[in-house]
Enzyme design. Structure first.
Site, mmCIF file in Angstrom:
data_model
loop_
_atom_site.group_PDB
_atom_site.id
_atom_site.type_symbol
_atom_site.label_atom_id
_atom_site.label_comp_id
_atom_site.label_asym_id
_atom_site.label_seq_id
_atom_site.Cartn_x
_atom_site.Cartn_y
_atom_site.Cartn_z
ATOM 1 N N ILE A 35 -42.112 -20.888 -17.940
ATOM 2 C CA ILE A 35 -42.636 -22.068 -18.864
ATOM 3 C C ILE A 35 -43.948 -22.420 -19.088
ATOM 4 C CG2 ILE A 35 -41.535 -23.036 -21.116
ATOM 5 C CD1 ILE A 35 -40.696 -19.851 -21.020
ATOM 6 N N SER A 67 -49.621 -34.826 9.419
ATOM 7 C CA SER A 67 -48.608 -34.779 8.453
ATOM 8 C C SER A 67 -48.175 -34.840 9.920
ATOM 9 C CB SER A 67 -48.749 -33.019 8.091
ATOM 10 O OG SER A 67 -47.483 -32.643 8.001
ATOM 11 N N GLY A 121 -42.760 -24.726 0.697
ATOM 12 C CA GLY A 121 -42.449 -23.790 0.421
ATOM 13 C C GLY A 121 -40.523 -23.381 0.441
ATOM 14 N N GLY A 123 -39.480 -23.587 -3.457
ATOM 15 C CA GLY A 123 -39.632 -24.266 -4.427
ATOM 16 C C GLY A 123 -39.147 -25.462 -5.104
ATOM 17 N N LEU A 124 -39.198 -26.752 -4.323
ATOM 18 C CA LEU A 124 -38.282 -27.589 -4.940
ATOM 19 C C LEU A 124 -39.587 -28.999 -5.010
ATOM 20 C CD1 LEU A 124 -35.881 -28.677 -2.290
ATOM 21 C CD2 LEU A 124 -35.454 -27.684 -4.853
ATOM 22 N N SER A 125 -41.161 -28.455 -4.861
ATOM 23 C CA SER A 125 -42.312 -28.516 -4.786
ATOM 24 C C SER A 125 -42.712 -30.271 -3.772
ATOM 25 C CB SER A 125 -42.559 -29.601 -6.343
ATOM 26 O OG SER A 125 -43.658 -28.528 -6.844
ATOM 27 N N ASP A 171 -44.200 -29.719 -12.518
ATOM 28 C CA ASP A 171 -44.240 -30.456 -11.129
ATOM 29 C C ASP A 171 -44.804 -31.154 -11.010
ATOM 30 O OD1 ASP A 171 -42.473 -27.487 -10.645
ATOM 31 O OD2 ASP A 171 -43.998 -27.174 -9.346
ATOM 32 N N TYR A 221 -46.857 -14.819 -8.096
ATOM 33 C CA TYR A 221 -47.427 -16.606 -9.254
ATOM 34 C C TYR A 221 -49.153 -16.050 -10.091
ATOM 35 C CZ TYR A 221 -46.777 -20.989 -11.074
ATOM 36 O OH TYR A 221 -46.846 -22.054 -11.915
HETATM 37 P P1 ADP Z 1 -43.476 -25.839 -2.678
HETATM 38 O O1 ADP Z 1 -44.701 -26.246 -3.319
HETATM 39 O O2 ADP Z 1 -42.577 -24.743 -3.637
HETATM 40 O O3 ADP Z 1 -42.823 -26.688 -1.560
HETATM 41 P P2 ADP Z 1 -45.586 -24.854 -1.885
HETATM 42 O O4 ADP Z 1 -46.748 -23.626 -1.278
HETATM 43 O O5 ADP Z 1 -46.900 -24.476 -3.428
HETATM 44 O O6 ADP Z 1 -44.242 -24.785 -1.880
HETATM 45 O O7 ADP Z 1 -46.431 -26.011 -0.902
HETATM 46 C C1 ADP Z 1 -46.438 -26.119 0.094
HETATM 47 C C2 ADP Z 1 -47.910 -26.158 1.200
HETATM 48 O O8 ADP Z 1 -48.277 -27.931 0.372
HETATM 49 C C3 ADP Z 1 -47.298 -26.251 2.354
HETATM 50 O O9 ADP Z 1 -47.851 -25.100 2.967
HETATM 51 C C4 ADP Z 1 -47.940 -27.593 2.840
HETATM 52 O O10 ADP Z 1 -49.980 -26.537 2.621
HETATM 53 C C5 ADP Z 1 -48.093 -28.171 1.704
HETATM 54 N N1 ADP Z 1 -47.814 -29.587 2.383
HETATM 55 C C6 ADP Z 1 -46.382 -30.127 0.951
HETATM 56 N N2 ADP Z 1 -46.119 -31.218 1.882
HETATM 57 C C7 ADP Z 1 -46.717 -31.378 2.787
HETATM 58 C C8 ADP Z 1 -46.647 -32.326 4.319
HETATM 59 N N3 ADP Z 1 -45.293 -33.073 3.743
HETATM 60 N N4 ADP Z 1 -47.561 -31.813 5.010
HETATM 61 C C9 ADP Z 1 -48.095 -31.579 5.357
HETATM 62 N N5 ADP Z 1 -48.606 -29.983 3.982
HETATM 63 C C10 ADP Z 1 -47.364 -30.452 3.290
HETATM 64 MG MG MG Z 2 -46.100 -25.633 -4.854
#
Ligand code: ADP
Ligand code: MG
Length: 385
Positions: A35, A67, A121, A123-125, A171, A221
């Site tokens: 939304i 990371s 990845g 969905g908890l952002s 988000d 998406y």
């Molecule tokens: P969601 O937001 O649902 O978790 P996304 O695909 O939107 O999934 O985002 C995930 C991506 O964000 C990861 O593949 C990575 O590129 C990046 N990311 C998020 N958190 C981290 C982290 N702690 N370390 C490295 N990359 C991260």
């Molecule tokens: Mg995301």
């Protein structure tokens, strides 16, 4: 991971002590799915799992990032903030780039070490968490005059323009502006928001993690975003003007069906318009403490996302069905973008153990993988530790 260990890792990596630590929570969305980019109402809250950023400044113009989740370290120069394929560092580097585009240019290099409890990845952002976190850390350390709303807008611009996901503001907004023990009713067109105390009395909100690796999420998406844009263009031209799909009403759906003359686009619009209304109904039900209705609206949201918006899939459908079969469960639905990831359920506190047992065993019997179920507190948004 204990703080002390991460600080040691930081020192080993960068030869310097940590100067500051910041943290950003994950989020769920109670209702109002797909939304935000359609300009309507959403109802997210933070949840108490975090990404943390350990920070120190450098004496040169280099950016050193690591990371612990990715087990990857990266070195860049402040003069080269270009995108690197689909690599994770696009999030923090993109944040530095977007800060500069908005007039907040960083001249002195820094070290950042990220560590996260937020599954990536799912969905908890985790993406909005690392973006808000990077921007909040940098604005704090370089004394930029940026409030938390602007943190979220710069994060949003980064995810859209630099990372390439046509996402809405939800988000980034909730992770920047979340408030302890409150959910946030957010108008995504006006970017206005109210906080609602979130206390379900004898019931708890549970997060159900399907553990299905997401595939094609970003492309699907972006496809939904394009379908909504197309429907809006047609409706503006042939029906009546609106600034976004959420300005259309349920009473107009018969007419909209005729005008669109396209079953797929009609079902996309039906989801958006009905879901936007469910958010208002959900708010009213919460205010009246009508938890039965709250649960019913969660179920209806899921079915609309399954049948009309087509973003659920077997894992989310199975886990929410198993959840609903428990007599202590008032309702369940997917949360986040879908295509795997997580769901939420409202479950009577004294039924939680039984709920976990039956859902976990039913899920592994049906799909051959394990799911995780956890309760979460609602903390404040991004902050210094
Ligand atoms: P969601 O937001 O649902 O978790 P996304 O695909 O939107 O999934 O985002 C995930 C991506 O964000 C990861 O593949 C990575 O590129 C990046 N990311 C998020 N958190 C981290 C982290 N702690 N370390 C490295 N990359 C991260
Ligand atoms: Mg995301």
């Amino acid at each position: 991971m204990e703080n002390i260990d991460v600080k040691d890792v930081f020192k080993q990596l960068y030869g310097k002590e940590v100067e500051a630590v910041y943290k950003a929570p994950a989020r769920i969305n109670l209702i109002g799915e797909h939304i935000d980019y359609n300009g309507g109402l959403v109802f997210p809250s933070t949840i108490g799992i975090y990404t943390k950023c350990y920070f120190s400044k450098r004496d040169d113009k280099e950016i050193h990032l690591c990371s612990l989740n990715k087990k990857k370290a990266v070195t860049r120069n402040l003069d080269d903030l270009s995108k690197n394929g689909n690599s994770w560092e696009n999030y923090p580097i993109g944040a530095v780039y977007t800060l500069a585009r908005n007039g907040f240019k960083i001249e002195q290099g820094f070290n950042m070490l990220f560590t996260s409890e937020i599954p990536m990845g799912s969905g908890l952002s985790s993406s909005a968490a690392i973006l808000d976190l990077t921007i909040y850390t940098l604005k704090s350390e370089y004394n930029f005059d940026i409030d938390n709303k602007l943190v979220s807008l710069i994060a949003w611009e980064t995810e859209n323009k630099y990372c390439g996901l046509s996402c809405g503001i939800m988000d980034q907004a909730i992770i920047a502006l979340g408030k302890k023990n409150h959910a946030m009713l957010l108008d995504c067109y006006k970017y206005k928001y109210d906080y609602f105390p979130f206390d379900l009395g004898d019931y708890s909100l549970l997060v159900l993690k399907t553990n299905k690796p997401r595939t094609l999420t970003d492309s699907k998406y972006n496809e939904r975003v394009r379908e909504c844009d197309l429907a809006l263009d047609k409706l503006k031209e042939k029906f009546r003007h609106a600034n976004n799909l959420c300005e259309y009403k349920m009473e107009e759906m018969d007419e909209i069906k005729k005008v669109l003359n396209d079953d797929l686009l009609y079902r996309r619009v039906l989801h958006v318009v009905s879901e936007n209304k469910r958010v208002s109904d959900f708010k009213d039900a919460l205010l009246k403490n009508d938890l039965k209705l709250v649960g019913k609206l969660l179920n209806e949201s899921h079915f609309s996302l399954k049948d009309n918006y087509e973003v659920t899939g077997e894992h989310l459908d199975t886990i929410t069905k198993l959840a609903r079969e428990n007599k202590g469960c008032l309702g369940a639905r997917m949360t986040g973008a879908g295509f795997g990831g997580c769901a939420i359920a409202i479950v009577k506190k004294d039924s939680i153990e039984e709920f976990k047992k039956t859902v976990i065993s039913g899920y592994s019997k049906a799909l051959g993988i394990t799911c995780d179920i956890f309760e979460c507190e609602i903390p404040d948004g991004v902050s210094k530790e």
